[in-house]
Design a protein around this motif. Sequence first.
Motif, mmCIF file in Angstrom:
data_model
loop_
_atom_site.group_PDB
_atom_site.id
_atom_site.type_symbol
_atom_site.label_atom_id
_atom_site.label_comp_id
_atom_site.label_asym_id
_atom_site.label_seq_id
_atom_site.Cartn_x
_atom_site.Cartn_y
_atom_site.Cartn_z
ATOM 1 N N ARG A 34 0.851 -1.192 0.000
ATOM 2 C CA ARG A 34 0.000 0.000 0.000
ATOM 3 C C ARG A 34 0.883 1.238 0.000
ATOM 4 N NH1 ARG A 34 -5.263 -0.479 0.908
ATOM 5 N NH2 ARG A 34 -5.513 1.538 1.889
ATOM 6 N N THR A 35 0.392 2.316 -0.640
ATOM 7 C CA THR A 35 1.132 3.569 -0.650
ATOM 8 C C THR A 35 0.151 4.730 -0.775
ATOM 9 O OG1 THR A 35 3.029 4.708 -1.635
ATOM 10 C CG2 THR A 35 1.494 3.662 -3.155
ATOM 11 N N PHE A 36 0.628 5.910 -0.419
ATOM 12 C CA PHE A 36 -0.224 7.095 -0.463
ATOM 13 C C PHE A 36 -0.373 7.580 -1.898
ATOM 14 C CE2 PHE A 36 -0.957 11.691 -0.230
ATOM 15 C CZ PHE A 36 -2.102 11.694 0.540
ATOM 16 N N ASN A 37 -1.629 7.799 -2.315
ATOM 17 C CA ASN A 37 -1.936 8.321 -3.645
ATOM 18 C C ASN A 37 -2.227 9.812 -3.494
ATOM 19 O OD1 ASN A 37 -3.294 9.193 -6.000
ATOM 20 N ND2 ASN A 37 -4.027 7.115 -6.418
ATOM 21 N N ASN A 40 -5.709 11.024 -5.076
ATOM 22 C CA ASN A 40 -6.915 10.700 -4.308
ATOM 23 C C ASN A 40 -6.791 11.044 -2.828
ATOM 24 O OD1 ASN A 40 -8.126 9.696 -6.632
ATOM 25 N ND2 ASN A 40 -7.395 7.622 -6.258
ATOM 26 N N MET A 41 -5.586 11.449 -2.408
ATOM 27 C CA MET A 41 -5.326 11.846 -1.018
ATOM 28 C C MET A 41 -5.664 10.746 -0.009
ATOM 29 S SD MET A 41 -3.998 14.775 -1.472
ATOM 30 C CE MET A 41 -3.891 15.428 0.163
ATOM 31 N N ARG A 42 -5.267 9.510 -0.344
ATOM 32 C CA ARG A 42 -5.499 8.389 0.578
ATOM 33 C C ARG A 42 -4.544 7.245 0.258
ATOM 34 N NH1 ARG A 42 -11.108 6.827 -2.248
ATOM 35 N NH2 ARG A 42 -10.206 5.623 -3.926
ATOM 36 N N GLU A 43 -4.416 6.314 1.191
ATOM 37 C CA GLU A 43 -3.616 5.105 0.989
ATOM 38 C C GLU A 43 -4.378 4.174 0.049
ATOM 39 O OE1 GLU A 43 -0.673 3.547 2.620
ATOM 40 O OE2 GLU A 43 -0.146 5.643 2.948
ATOM 41 N N GLU A 44 -3.651 3.589 -0.918
ATOM 42 C CA GLU A 44 -4.272 2.649 -1.846
ATOM 43 C C GLU A 44 -3.346 1.475 -2.103
ATOM 44 O OE1 GLU A 44 -5.540 4.702 -5.367
ATOM 45 O OE2 GLU A 44 -7.181 5.678 -4.307
#
Length: 100
Positions: A34-37, A40-44
């Motif tokens: 998982r990493t920060f997008n 979209n301003m969220r972890e994905e």
Amino acid sequence: MTIKFRCPAELEGKIPPVPATLGLPGWLKAMPTRTFNAINMREEDTVKRSPPFVDAMTCGLLLPLICDLRVENGAITWDNDIPPGGVLPRSPSASLTKAR
């Protein structure tokens, strides 16, 4: 099932196929699941959490090349002589030249 690989006699035993699981690239091993997008301003999830992607990277066999290839300015070069009786490989998407 038996798979038979053929190569010029002078390369026999020098380029054995290896299971794809043993040749996973370092960038995939190091990739987080998982990493920060920032869009979209969220972890994905990353592709490392995609079963079809992981299956594609780990199934089958890898056939190593007899030398390293260098891709630079749209040209592919290598530092190895062509086997006796061999011809320059052809690729529809790249120009191929032998390094001097």
